[in-house]
Motif scaffolding. Structure first.
Motif: not given
Length: 94
Positions: A34-38, A45-52, A68-73, A77-79
């Protein structure tokens, strides 16, 4: 006598912040995340997630399939698959 600040007009008010959009991601092994869309764009799409999950993992976010293209703090980010599968043209110097 101190002056009070002028009354603000309705057009000067800050726009109300949109409520956070949430989504369910399905990983390759079938687990839900379960994620929050940023941020949303045409390509992904870039999301806020508890797991990466690992970069390069296939993931379904909502009805879209992506990678999954990259991790953010805050998450990752999903392409979208259609954007990730397009090859860029080779540019040559003239």
């Amino acid at each position: 006598m101190p002056r009070s600040p002028p009354a603000r007009e309705a057009s000067d008010e800050e726009p109300a912040q949109a409520p956070a959009r949430r989504a369910v991601c399905r990983l390759e092994d079938g687990t839900a995340l379960y994620v929050k869309i940023l941020d949303v764009s045409v390509d992904g799409v870039a999301v806020d997630a508890p797991r990466r999950p690992a970069v390069g993992s296939v993931i379904h976010i909502g009805r879209q399939k992506g990678v999954i293209g990259r991790h953010t703090p805050r998450g990752f980010v999903v392409f979208y698959e259609t954007a990730a599968s397009q090859e860029l043209p080779i540019l040559r110097a003239v």
